[in-house]
Design an enzyme around this catalytic site. Structure first.
Site, short mmCIF file in Angstrom:
data_model
loop_
_atom_site.label_atom_id
_atom_site.label_comp_id
_atom_site.label_asym_id
_atom_site.label_seq_id
_atom_site.Cartn_x
_atom_site.Cartn_y
_atom_site.Cartn_z
N PRO A 29 40.97 43.55 43.91
CA PRO A 29 41.33 43.70 45.32
C PRO A 29 42.85 43.72 45.44
CG PRO A 29 40.56 41.47 44.89
CD PRO A 29 40.40 42.23 43.61
N GLN A 83 35.78 41.26 49.39
CA GLN A 83 36.52 40.02 49.16
C GLN A 83 36.94 39.41 50.50
OE1 GLN A 83 40.70 39.38 47.68
NE2 GLN A 83 39.63 38.44 45.94
N CYS A 113 45.45 34.47 46.17
CA CYS A 113 46.60 35.08 46.83
C CYS A 113 47.67 34.02 47.12
CB CYS A 113 46.17 35.76 48.12
SG CYS A 113 47.54 36.53 49.01
N GLY A 225 44.85 39.94 34.89
CA GLY A 225 46.28 39.67 34.78
C GLY A 225 46.94 40.31 33.58
N GLY A 226 47.83 41.27 33.82
CA GLY A 226 48.66 41.82 32.75
C GLY A 226 47.98 42.74 31.77
N GLY A 246 44.04 45.67 37.89
CA GLY A 246 44.64 45.96 39.17
C GLY A 246 45.68 47.06 39.10
N ARG A 247 46.93 46.68 38.86
CA ARG A 247 48.04 47.64 38.94
C ARG A 247 47.89 48.81 37.97
NH1 ARG A 247 52.77 43.48 38.26
NH2 ARG A 247 51.08 42.31 37.32
#
Length: 364
Positions: A29, A83, A113, A225-226, A246-247
């Site tokens: 999300p 979410q 968050c 993450g990462g 994500g990114r």
């Protein structure tokens, strides 16, 4: 997709059973990024990955005057999870019911968050300091719905960042019967770092997430993450049950073209990048007919040619033209023409090899 394909409470009979949700690969999300336009585009790359909405607060859903804005999505987006951001058990239960009525496959609670805007309302990562409050909310949602209720959280916050404290958090929530924990392998620093800095500065501790899986083998543990390399993502399955990306999914979306085969054992032919963009055009055309601005949709496709010849020209043309009044598919077609196709790239490669061979022969 046509307007008839928008999921509403009346169409919730099309819901996928929660038992069929396979979270080996999930998309994160991301506020202002992972909206419905984005997820529609991603679905052209992967049929199996589980996609998560942007976080929606319970207050927005309950008190807003346009529930469609917060809960609407296309049927093509299944499997899909809503979410939620909130901490009031009754409100979370009410919104979980809405999620089920609207046909979502899962409802997820945001406990990760770090934004100070949500902290003030007891939303997000600050809740890691209140595990029983989180457990009460999770239990209320579970009692209200039959779809999966899951949680996404950090490994700690501020000075509450020891592994035993993480274990206590997970153990407290797990006692409710919650089975799925999506763990961002960084702690959140709630005072002094921006949300962007909280995605990069706190060190990654993958080994803590791996240890969680060992300590709680009956729980479904996903790592986040990462993760930016495809092989790195696949390797995580040696330690945990799934990954959340994500990114990298947003900035380099074509990486997801291999997800169904690599993570779900499919044998699909990989679509070319050009075909993915072309297949997205009917959806864009439909949205334009509803007076949606072209730039609101095409911003999600800017990374499709990441690392390829012509990628910069593709992005520039869209960025410079999609926002103009009256812009339509001609902008995307013009941008696409600036990128060589796979066949053209191969022809250019062979031509370069031939020139090199001729040069070497002359020199020899």
């Amino acid at each position: 997709m046509t307007s008839a394909d928008i999921s509403t409470p009346a169409s919730s009979s099309s819901t996928t059973s929660s038992n069929s949700v396979n979270r080996r690969f999930t998309t994160a999300p991301m506020m202002e990024w992972s909206d419905s336009h984005c997820r529609q585009f991603w679905r052209l790359l992967t049929r199996d990955a589980v996609m998560y909405t942007e976080m929606v607060t319970t207050g927005a859903i309950i008190h807003g005057n346009n529930r469609e804005r917060f809960l609407g999505y296309g049927k093509e987006e299944h499997p899909i999870a809503l979410q939620l951001g909130g901490s009031n058990a009754a409100e979370l239960a009410q919104c979980a019911k809405y999620a089920e009525e609207w046909g979502y496959d899962e409802v997820n609670l945001n406990v990760g968050c770090p934004s100070d805007r949500v902290q003030n309302n007891m939303i997000g990562a600050c809740l890691m300091g209140h595990p029983q409050l989180v457990a009460d909310g999770i239990k209320a949602m579970q009692d209200a719905v039959d779809i999966d209720v899951t949680v996404k959280h950090r490994i700690g916050i501020d000075d509450q960042d020891s592994y035993p404290e993480l274990v206590n958090f997970v153990e407290t929530i797990a006692k409710t019967g919650c089975k799925t924990f999506i763990v961002h392998a960084r702690k959140a620093i709630l005072q002094g770092l921006s949300p962007k800095e909280n995605r990069d500065i706190p060190p990654l501790k993958y080994d803590w997430v791996y240890q969680l899986k060992q300590d709680f083998p009956d729980l479904e543990i996903l790592i986040n993450g990462g993760l930016s390399k495809f092989d790195q993502m696949k390797q995580q399955l040696e330690h945990v049950d799934g990954v959340m990306i994500g990114r990298e999914a947003y900035h380099n979306p074509y990486i997801m073209a291999e997800v169904d085969n690599a993570f779900y054992g499919r044998d699909y032919a990989l679509p070319s990048r050009h075909k993915v963009v072309e297949d997205f055009m009917p959806y864009i055309e439909e949205q334009l007919s509803k007076d949606i601005y072209l730039s609101h949709i095409t911003r999600h496709v800017l990374g499709i040619f990441h690392g390829q010849p012509g990628a910069r020209q593709f992005r520039r043309h869209i960025s410079e033209n999609a926002h103009k009044p009256g812009s339509g598919l001609e902008v995307l077609r013009a941008a696409l023409s600036k990128v060589p196709t796979d066949a053209e790239n191969e022809a250019n490669r062979l031509e370069a090899l031939a020139r090199r061979a001729a040069f070497d022969k002359e020199q020899g």
